[in-house]
Design a protein around this motif. Structure first.
Motif, PDB file in Angstrom:
ATOM      1  N   MET A   7      -5.988   8.827  -6.845  1.00  0.00           N
ATOM      2  CA  MET A   7      -4.693   8.169  -6.890  1.00  0.00           C
ATOM      3  C   MET A   7      -4.492   7.308  -5.640  1.00  0.00           C
ATOM      4  O   MET A   7      -4.061   6.162  -5.725  1.00  0.00           O
ATOM      5  CB  MET A   7      -3.571   9.203  -7.003  1.00  0.00           C
ATOM      6  CG  MET A   7      -2.211   8.554  -7.213  1.00  0.00           C
ATOM      7  SD  MET A   7      -0.856   9.554  -6.579  1.00  0.00           S
ATOM      8  CE  MET A   7      -1.163   9.532  -4.829  1.00  0.00           C
ATOM      9  N   ASP A   8      -4.817   7.852  -4.478  1.00  0.00           N
ATOM     10  CA  ASP A   8      -4.677   7.095  -3.231  1.00  0.00           C
ATOM     11  C   ASP A   8      -5.550   5.845  -3.248  1.00  0.00           C
ATOM     12  O   ASP A   8      -5.130   4.770  -2.809  1.00  0.00           O
ATOM     13  CB  ASP A   8      -5.040   7.963  -2.026  1.00  0.00           C
ATOM     14  CG  ASP A   8      -3.986   9.021  -1.710  1.00  0.00           C
ATOM     15  OD1 ASP A   8      -2.845   8.911  -2.225  1.00  0.00           O
ATOM     16  OD2 ASP A   8      -4.312   9.954  -0.953  1.00  0.00           O
ATOM     17  N   SER A   9      -6.755   5.982  -3.779  1.00  0.00           N
ATOM     18  CA  SER A   9      -7.670   4.853  -3.857  1.00  0.00           C
ATOM     19  C   SER A   9      -7.125   3.756  -4.775  1.00  0.00           C
ATOM     20  O   SER A   9      -7.166   2.567  -4.441  1.00  0.00           O
ATOM     21  CB  SER A   9      -9.039   5.348  -4.352  1.00  0.00           C
ATOM     22  OG  SER A   9      -9.968   4.316  -4.326  1.00  0.00           O
ATOM     23  N   ILE A  10      -6.583   4.145  -5.908  1.00  0.00           N
ATOM     24  CA  ILE A  10      -5.981   3.184  -6.844  1.00  0.00           C
ATOM     25  C   ILE A  10      -4.798   2.488  -6.177  1.00  0.00           C
ATOM     26  O   ILE A  10      -4.641   1.268  -6.260  1.00  0.00           O
ATOM     27  CB  ILE A  10      -5.504   3.902  -8.138  1.00  0.00           C
ATOM     28  CG1 ILE A  10      -6.691   4.332  -8.983  1.00  0.00           C
ATOM     29  CG2 ILE A  10      -4.543   3.037  -8.937  1.00  0.00           C
ATOM     30  CD1 ILE A  10      -7.362   3.224  -9.748  1.00  0.00           C
ATOM     31  N   MET A  11      -3.942   3.256  -5.523  1.00  0.00           N
ATOM     32  CA  MET A  11      -2.754   2.681  -4.878  1.00  0.00           C
ATOM     33  C   MET A  11      -3.143   1.696  -3.769  1.00  0.00           C
ATOM     34  O   MET A  11      -2.537   0.631  -3.646  1.00  0.00           O
ATOM     35  CB  MET A  11      -1.854   3.786  -4.320  1.00  0.00           C
ATOM     36  CG  MET A  11      -1.228   4.653  -5.375  1.00  0.00           C
ATOM     37  SD  MET A  11      -0.077   3.715  -6.396  1.00  0.00           S
ATOM     38  CE  MET A  11       0.485   4.992  -7.495  1.00  0.00           C
ATOM     39  N   ARG A  12      -4.156   2.048  -2.981  1.00  0.00           N
ATOM     40  CA  ARG A  12      -4.622   1.132  -1.928  1.00  0.00           C
ATOM     41  C   ARG A  12      -5.139  -0.160  -2.541  1.00  0.00           C
ATOM     42  O   ARG A  12      -4.831  -1.255  -2.062  1.00  0.00           O
ATOM     43  CB  ARG A  12      -5.727   1.780  -1.089  1.00  0.00           C
ATOM     44  CG  ARG A  12      -5.246   2.595   0.076  1.00  0.00           C
ATOM     45  CD  ARG A  12      -6.367   2.969   1.026  1.00  0.00           C
ATOM     46  NE  ARG A  12      -7.511   3.594   0.380  1.00  0.00           N
ATOM     47  CZ  ARG A  12      -7.575   4.885   0.041  1.00  0.00           C
ATOM     48  NH1 ARG A  12      -6.563   5.692   0.291  1.00  0.00           N
ATOM     49  NH2 ARG A  12      -8.655   5.371  -0.533  1.00  0.00           N
ATOM     50  N   THR A  13      -5.927  -0.033  -3.599  1.00  0.00           N
ATOM     51  CA  THR A  13      -6.503  -1.204  -4.251  1.00  0.00           C
ATOM     52  C   THR A  13      -5.412  -2.113  -4.814  1.00  0.00           C
ATOM     53  O   THR A  13      -5.497  -3.335  -4.739  1.00  0.00           O
ATOM     54  CB  THR A  13      -7.478  -0.778  -5.368  1.00  0.00           C
ATOM     55  OG1 THR A  13      -8.512   0.021  -4.777  1.00  0.00           O
ATOM     56  CG2 THR A  13      -8.108  -1.964  -6.056  1.00  0.00           C
ATOM     57  N   ALA A  14      -4.360  -1.517  -5.376  1.00  0.00           N
ATOM     58  CA  ALA A  14      -3.244  -2.285  -5.937  1.00  0.00           C
ATOM     59  C   ALA A  14      -2.228  -2.679  -4.872  1.00  0.00           C
ATOM     60  O   ALA A  14      -1.230  -3.328  -5.170  1.00  0.00           O
ATOM     61  CB  ALA A  14      -2.565  -1.482  -7.038  1.00  0.00           C
ATOM     62  N   GLN A  15      -2.472  -2.282  -3.622  1.00  0.00           N
ATOM     63  CA  GLN A  15      -1.587  -2.555  -2.484  1.00  0.00           C
ATOM     64  C   GLN A  15      -0.169  -2.037  -2.747  1.00  0.00           C
ATOM     65  O   GLN A  15       0.830  -2.738  -2.566  1.00  0.00           O
ATOM     66  CB  GLN A  15      -1.582  -4.046  -2.153  1.00  0.00           C
ATOM     67  CG  GLN A  15      -2.948  -4.537  -1.745  1.00  0.00           C
ATOM     68  CD  GLN A  15      -2.981  -6.019  -1.457  1.00  0.00           C
ATOM     69  OE1 GLN A  15      -2.175  -6.789  -1.952  1.00  0.00           O
ATOM     70  NE2 GLN A  15      -3.930  -6.426  -0.638  1.00  0.00           N
ATOM     71  N   ILE A  16      -0.117  -0.783  -3.194  1.00  0.00           N
ATOM     72  CA  ILE A  16       1.151  -0.129  -3.498  1.00  0.00           C
ATOM     73  C   ILE A  16       1.334   1.052  -2.559  1.00  0.00           C
ATOM     74  O   ILE A  16       0.424   1.860  -2.392  1.00  0.00           O
ATOM     75  CB  ILE A  16       1.173   0.360  -4.963  1.00  0.00           C
ATOM     76  CG1 ILE A  16       1.162  -0.835  -5.913  1.00  0.00           C
ATOM     77  CG2 ILE A  16       2.366   1.267  -5.235  1.00  0.00           C
ATOM     78  CD1 ILE A  16       0.952  -0.465  -7.359  1.00  0.00           C
ATOM     79  N   ASN A  17       2.509   1.140  -1.965  1.00  0.00           N
ATOM     80  CA  ASN A  17       2.878   2.297  -1.158  1.00  0.00           C
ATOM     81  C   ASN A  17       3.672   3.220  -2.082  1.00  0.00           C
ATOM     82  O   ASN A  17       4.836   2.940  -2.382  1.00  0.00           O
ATOM     83  CB  ASN A  17       3.726   1.875   0.043  1.00  0.00           C
ATOM     84  CG  ASN A  17       4.253   3.062   0.814  1.00  0.00           C
ATOM     85  OD1 ASN A  17       3.914   4.215   0.541  1.00  0.00           O
ATOM     86  ND2 ASN A  17       5.099   2.793   1.787  1.00  0.00           N
TER      87      ASN A  17
END
Length: 159
Positions: free
Chosen positions: A77-87
């Motif tokens: 989940m953290d990896s997906i969020m980083r890739t999508a530039q979402i906090n």
């Protein structure tokens, strides 16, 4: 061949292979997930994350609160969020990943009890784990897939 048999046997666990392998080898689900999903590049699996921030922002404006519940491990989940530039903290009041619960149904039960009287919408891609248990506890289910993207949630009149 033995590794394939071992994994096929582990997948029979009702919660997942991470539990069965953890019991067998004395590792936590977090360690298992970090060694597996934590090494996968999201761009290899998720091809288009454009517009996700806009949809999350619109959903946040239309609701009293958003919660992220995923059967995916926190590392993924953290990896997906980083890739999508979402906090995630910017959008979600609470985040629960696979390491923190056994089945989603137990979490849906807790949410329904805590938010009794509220309109709750569960958005997910898997009917059996994201939609059916939510509906069982009086929530609205919205299943997303290639033919029904998340942006359709506004067309459905759910928000």
């Amino acid at each position: 061949a033995w590794a394939r048999r071992l994994f096929e046997e582990a997948k029979q666990d009702p919660i997942g292979a991470s539990v069965a392998l953890g019991k067998r080898y004395g590792i936590s689900r977090q360690e298992y997930f970090a060694a597996t999903w934590g090494t996968v590049d999201p761009k290899v699996i998720v091809s288009d994350m454009s517009g996700v921030k806009d949809i999350l922002s619109a959903c946040k404006e239309s609701t009293k609160g958003m919660y992220l519940l995923t059967s995916a491990p926190r590392a993924w989940m953290d990896s997906i969020m980083r890739t999508a530039q979402i906090n995630p903290a910017e959008y979600f009041q609470d985040i629960r990943s696979a390491e923190t619960f056994g089945s989603k149904e137990e979490v849906f039960s807790d949410i329904a009890r805590q938010r009794a009287g509220s309109t709750i919408i569960s958005v997910g891609d898997t009917y059996e784990t994201d939609i059916a248990p939510a509906v069982k506890y009086g929530m609205i289910g919205f299943q997303v897939d290639a033919t029904n993207p998340l942006s359709n949630i506004f067309l459905a009149g759910s928000l």
